[in-house]
Every structure is written in C-alpha cells, then in structure tokens.
Scaffold this motif. Sequence first.
Motif, short mmCIF file in Angstrom:
data_model
loop_
_atom_site.label_atom_id
_atom_site.label_comp_id
_atom_site.label_asym_id
_atom_site.label_seq_id
_atom_site.Cartn_x
_atom_site.Cartn_y
_atom_site.Cartn_z
N ASN A 1 26.55 105.59 11.46
CA ASN A 1 26.76 106.96 11.93
C ASN A 1 25.45 107.60 12.38
N THR A 2 24.38 107.34 11.63
CA THR A 2 23.06 107.87 11.98
C THR A 2 22.60 107.29 13.31
N SER A 3 22.79 105.99 13.49
CA SER A 3 22.40 105.34 14.75
C SER A 3 23.19 105.92 15.91
N LYS A 4 24.47 106.11 15.70
CA LYS A 4 25.33 106.64 16.76
C LYS A 4 24.93 108.07 17.13
N LEU A 5 24.56 108.86 16.12
CA LEU A 5 24.23 110.26 16.32
C LEU A 5 22.91 110.45 17.06
N TYR A 6 21.89 109.65 16.67
CA TYR A 6 20.54 109.92 17.17
C TYR A 6 20.04 108.92 18.21
N ALA A 7 20.72 107.80 18.37
CA ALA A 7 20.16 106.73 19.21
C ALA A 7 20.99 106.48 20.47
N GLU A 8 21.59 107.52 21.00
CA GLU A 8 22.33 107.36 22.25
C GLU A 8 21.38 106.96 23.37
N GLY A 9 21.72 105.91 24.07
CA GLY A 9 20.87 105.42 25.14
C GLY A 9 19.72 104.56 24.67
N ILE A 10 19.64 104.32 23.35
CA ILE A 10 18.58 103.50 22.76
C ILE A 10 19.20 102.19 22.26
N THR A 11 18.53 101.08 22.50
CA THR A 11 18.95 99.82 21.91
C THR A 11 18.31 99.68 20.53
N VAL A 12 19.18 99.61 19.50
CA VAL A 12 18.70 99.46 18.12
C VAL A 12 18.89 98.00 17.71
N LEU A 13 17.79 97.33 17.47
CA LEU A 13 17.82 95.91 17.11
C LEU A 13 17.69 95.79 15.60
N GLU A 14 18.75 95.36 14.94
CA GLU A 14 18.80 95.30 13.48
C GLU A 14 18.34 93.92 12.98
N GLN A 15 17.54 93.95 11.93
CA GLN A 15 17.08 92.70 11.31
C GLN A 15 17.14 92.83 9.80
N GLU A 16 17.93 91.97 9.18
CA GLU A 16 17.98 91.94 7.72
C GLU A 16 16.70 91.30 7.18
N GLY A 17 16.04 91.99 6.25
CA GLY A 17 14.78 91.49 5.68
C GLY A 17 15.02 90.63 4.46
N LYS A 18 15.86 89.64 4.60
CA LYS A 18 16.25 88.81 3.46
C LYS A 18 15.03 88.12 2.83
N GLY A 19 14.84 88.33 1.53
CA GLY A 19 13.74 87.69 0.81
C GLY A 19 12.51 88.56 0.64
N LEU A 20 12.39 89.65 1.39
CA LEU A 20 11.18 90.46 1.33
C LEU A 20 11.06 91.21 0.01
N VAL A 21 12.16 91.81 -0.45
CA VAL A 21 12.12 92.58 -1.69
C VAL A 21 11.69 91.69 -2.85
N GLU A 22 12.23 90.49 -2.91
CA GLU A 22 11.91 89.59 -4.02
C GLU A 22 10.41 89.27 -4.05
N LEU A 23 9.80 89.06 -2.88
CA LEU A 23 8.37 88.77 -2.83
C LEU A 23 7.54 89.98 -3.23
N ILE A 24 7.95 91.17 -2.81
CA ILE A 24 7.23 92.39 -3.18
C ILE A 24 7.33 92.62 -4.69
N GLU A 25 8.54 92.42 -5.25
CA GLU A 25 8.73 92.59 -6.69
C GLU A 25 7.87 91.61 -7.49
N ALA A 26 7.60 90.46 -6.90
CA ALA A 26 6.79 89.45 -7.57
C ALA A 26 5.30 89.64 -7.32
#
Length: 259
Positions: free
Chosen positions: A126-151
């Motif tokens: 909903n936030t992307s739809k509201l504020y990013a009209e005309g913008i390409t939003v490229l989504e990337q899941e940061g899988k594994g990053l939190v675990e490394l930061i926690e460690a």
Amino acid sequence: MAKPIGIFDSGVGGTSIWKEVVRMLPFEDTIYLADSANAPYGEKPKEEILGLSVKNTEYLLEQGCKIILVACNTATTNAIDHLRSHYNVPFIGIEPAIKPAALQTRTKKVGVLATKGTLSSNLFHNTSKLYAEGITVLEQEGKGLVELIEAGRINSPEMFELLRGFLRPMLDQNIDCLVLGCTHYPYLIPVLREMLPAHVHIIDSGEAVARQTKAVLERNDLLAEKSNRPKHIFYTNAEVQVLKELVGTQATRVAHLDF
C-alpha cells in the motif's frame, strides 16, 4: 513524565532506531527488548509474528513504558494494527522509506532491501502504491543478513558475498536510491558504501521515526523533564556481547533475560 520509552525488535537491529531516539530525545529513559532467540521475524508466519509482538509489548508495559516503538519492519507491518487496538499506549511503527526515495530518485528506479515478511505485507504494498506512482520499485529479500548481523559478522566474507548478489540485479536496473527496509540493515551502511556507486543514495527510517516519537510524546504531554538523568536498559534472550558492542557506553545495563 519519568516513565521509559519501550522499544522492541526481533534482535539487535532496532538499536539503530534507539540511537536516533536518544540523539533527538536526550532526557528520556529507555528500555530495549531484543528478541534475538526468535530472529529473524521476516520468515515467520503472520500469526507467530503477532504472538511474539504481543509478548514483547506486554513485557514492556509491565516495566511501565509510556510509549512503545515497534523497531522492526516485519512486526510493524504484521502486528501494529492489532497492538494499537488492544493496548492503551501510543505505538510508533517502522516501514520502509519509500516516500523519501520516490522524491529523491532521478532514474525513477528505487531498490528496496528488506525481509520476506516486510516485502509480502499489505502495508508495504500500500505504501509503494501510494508514494511510488511512476517509479519502478525493485524488491530484494535480504535472506541471511539478519543472522550475520546478530552474530556480529558484519564485515565477514559471507556478508560481502550475500550483498554482492543482492545488489547486482538492482544496480543493473539503474537504481539511484536503496531503501533499507529492516532496522538491522543500517549497520551495513559502511559496507554498502564500499560496494555501491557514489550516486546511489542509502535511505533508512531512523531519523523519521525519532522525529515522530518526539512529536507523539509532545502531543500527549509525555516528555521527560530536562533535569532527568536518563537510564538505558537493554535485555536480550540470547548472548549479550553483540548488543553490548552496538550500544556501547551509553547503556546503563545490558542483561540476559529469559522471555
């Protein structure tokens, strides 16, 4: 009012928000709850995220907190509506900073690095739809990053390898803004600056959240007296060492807590 600000996150990442809050509100007491034993929240089902968020909230309320910051994008997007409807204190949430990225981008291409739980949420879309009209939003899941930061492995070869893989497709699409959609990720900014071209802006929510917290405290007449000598208490249900290193000498106490 001499009651503390309560802050919870799935782990140590929300301390990036805590630092901004303390900078903007230097007389306030804080209690921070790091649910590191259950990190990351981003890959858990919504009902589990909701249950953990309720548990964290109730503990902070038992400690007398006057306002609660849900310093976790995934918990905000999956649980904050429930929390606001069930508890009689103000809640401040976190969401990816799509709006400032949309205002800053020149290429009309914005990258968002976030957890699965945030990217798949209704609030994010909903936030992307509201504020990013005309913008390409490229989504990337940061899988594994939190675990490394926690460690405590922010500068590890594994971290660089993961980030290279996550950033390359977005850079190939010519992004000029990268939104950090997880409160753990600001700790990666020094690494990201090494890896990103100079023209790519890195955007996180920390300052905006602190500003909103101050505004809500003022509006509700909940600000601490300027004579208050603040105490900053940190609890984690995992090892305390990484948390101690991130919060440094500002912490009054960092302790292990079974919760």
